[in-house]
Design a protein around this motif. Sequence first.
Motif, mmCIF file in Angstrom:
data_model
loop_
_atom_site.group_PDB
_atom_site.id
_atom_site.type_symbol
_atom_site.label_atom_id
_atom_site.label_comp_id
_atom_site.label_asym_id
_atom_site.label_seq_id
_atom_site.Cartn_x
_atom_site.Cartn_y
_atom_site.Cartn_z
ATOM 1 N N GLY A 89 1.055 -1.127 -0.013
ATOM 2 C CA GLY A 89 0.185 -0.250 0.071
ATOM 3 C C GLY A 89 1.067 1.270 -0.109
ATOM 4 N N ARG A 90 -0.063 2.455 0.156
ATOM 5 C CA ARG A 90 0.963 4.052 -0.070
ATOM 6 C C ARG A 90 1.969 3.707 1.132
ATOM 7 N N MET A 91 1.135 4.021 2.058
ATOM 8 C CA MET A 91 1.930 3.635 3.063
ATOM 9 C C MET A 91 3.067 2.869 3.424
ATOM 10 N N ASP A 131 0.837 -8.776 2.372
ATOM 11 C CA ASP A 131 0.041 -7.675 1.540
ATOM 12 C C ASP A 131 -1.432 -7.948 1.575
ATOM 13 N N ALA A 132 -2.639 -7.886 1.263
ATOM 14 C CA ALA A 132 -3.330 -8.351 1.217
ATOM 15 C C ALA A 132 -4.089 -10.095 0.102
ATOM 16 N N THR A 188 -3.084 -1.276 7.263
ATOM 17 C CA THR A 188 -3.976 -1.969 6.064
ATOM 18 C C THR A 188 -5.326 -1.321 5.766
ATOM 19 N N LYS A 193 -8.762 7.727 -0.311
ATOM 20 C CA LYS A 193 -8.524 7.353 0.783
ATOM 21 C C LYS A 193 -9.564 6.982 1.294
ATOM 22 N N GLY A 239 -0.645 2.462 12.378
ATOM 23 C CA GLY A 239 -0.782 2.913 11.941
ATOM 24 C C GLY A 239 -2.678 3.378 11.130
ATOM 25 N N ALA A 295 -1.665 5.167 16.545
ATOM 26 C CA ALA A 295 -1.618 6.255 16.189
ATOM 27 C C ALA A 295 -2.357 6.887 15.341
ATOM 28 N N PRO A 296 -2.922 7.807 15.133
ATOM 29 C CA PRO A 296 -3.950 8.075 14.113
ATOM 30 C C PRO A 296 -2.914 9.225 12.713
ATOM 31 N N ASN A 297 -2.171 9.277 13.482
ATOM 32 C CA ASN A 297 -1.257 10.762 12.600
ATOM 33 C C ASN A 297 0.601 10.070 13.710
ATOM 34 N N PHE A 298 1.289 9.812 12.430
ATOM 35 C CA PHE A 298 2.692 9.425 12.809
ATOM 36 C C PHE A 298 3.410 10.771 12.611
ATOM 37 N N THR A 301 -6.113 3.311 10.741
ATOM 38 C CA THR A 301 -7.420 4.102 11.094
ATOM 39 C C THR A 301 -8.503 3.391 11.471
#
Length: 268
Positions: free
Chosen positions: A32-34, A55-56, A75, A158, A97, A124-127, A99
């Motif tokens: 994924g992107r992150m 991954d998936a 994920t 998103k 990470g 954490a919702p944001n690093f 959400t």
Amino acid sequence: MTTVPPAPDPQPSGTDSGEAPLVSVGVLGARGRMGAEVVKAVNAADDMELVAMVDAGDWLFNVADAGAQVVVDFTRPDVVMDNIRFCIDQDIHCVVGTTGFDQERLDTVRAWLEPKPELGVVIAPNFGIGAILLMRFAQEAARFFPSTEIVELHHPQKVDAPSGTAVRTARLIAQARRAAGMAPAPDATTDSLPGARGADVEGVAVHAVRLSGLVAHQEVLLGAEGETLTLRHDSYDRASFMPGVLLAVREVRRRPGLTVGIESFLGL
Ligand SMILES: NC(=O)C1=CN([C@@H]2O[C@H](COP(=O)(O)OP(=O)(O)OC[C@H]3O[C@@H](n4cnc5c(N)ncnc54)[C@H](OP(=O)(O)O)[C@@H]3O)[C@@H](O)[C@H]2O)C=CC1
Ligand SMILES: O=C(O)C1=N[C@H](C(=O)O)C[C@H](O)C1
């Protein structure tokens, strides 16, 4: 994707050289992107080794078979709880990470950790350091302004809205407003199209924008008579999240239990 071992390391354990052993890291959501950015960051960190990328559709046991000490999960909200459960069952520390965490989910993870007092999970919702500071500044400012609203702006791929960061920011603002005994924000609207006033998160309006060209951005608008204060943070590149992710990977093994947000790792 099956387990992909990292490039051979001349001293994989670090122990022969007298250095601290490398932290073995598995990445979930690695394509994924992150996840792809985390793979790069872990490979570039001289105190970590990447032992698994999942991954998936991949076999989740790869991370356990590869001996991951810490798993990093970026994920999707609909699969992340199963991933955390799996890691806890396998005695693997987790840095999350992804959400989608409400109080009920956090309580569930806490309960899963109870029989494993040595294990750590960081959610954490944001690093991003700037985003974390924005949340703190908003929390500080909230009690001085009768009105506060949040606008979060993200790339159109998103899957969730509002963002995890916006929800957490709203909750922190609401908490500060309650502690200060503030009345609800003034709003005379009696007639509007559904959605026009955004989502209501504990009394704080949150508006979500999805726009090509954006990565991850958030504004907190605070208003009082005759003045406004606007706090804004912009992540232009997912590299901005990596220092926080790597910090969490380093810290999680010595922080047993559930840690929400990485503020405490930054001395905030
Ligand atoms: N905390 C933070 O600082 C940040 C958090 N995020 C959050 O991270 C999450 C991921 O974002 P992003 O990387 O943009 O999303 P992506 O959709 O780009 O990446 C998610 C990846 O996870 C894969 N995946 C789906 N199910 C599983 C599974 N069961 N096991 C392993 N991998 C799986 C997806 O595959 P497929 O596409 O085939 O489903 C995809 O490759 C979101 O919740 C986002 O909000 C994002 C940025 C920063
Ligand atoms: O999906 C994203 O991109 C992001 N997700 C996180 C969130 O929902 O808060 C963090 C950041 O905003 C980027």
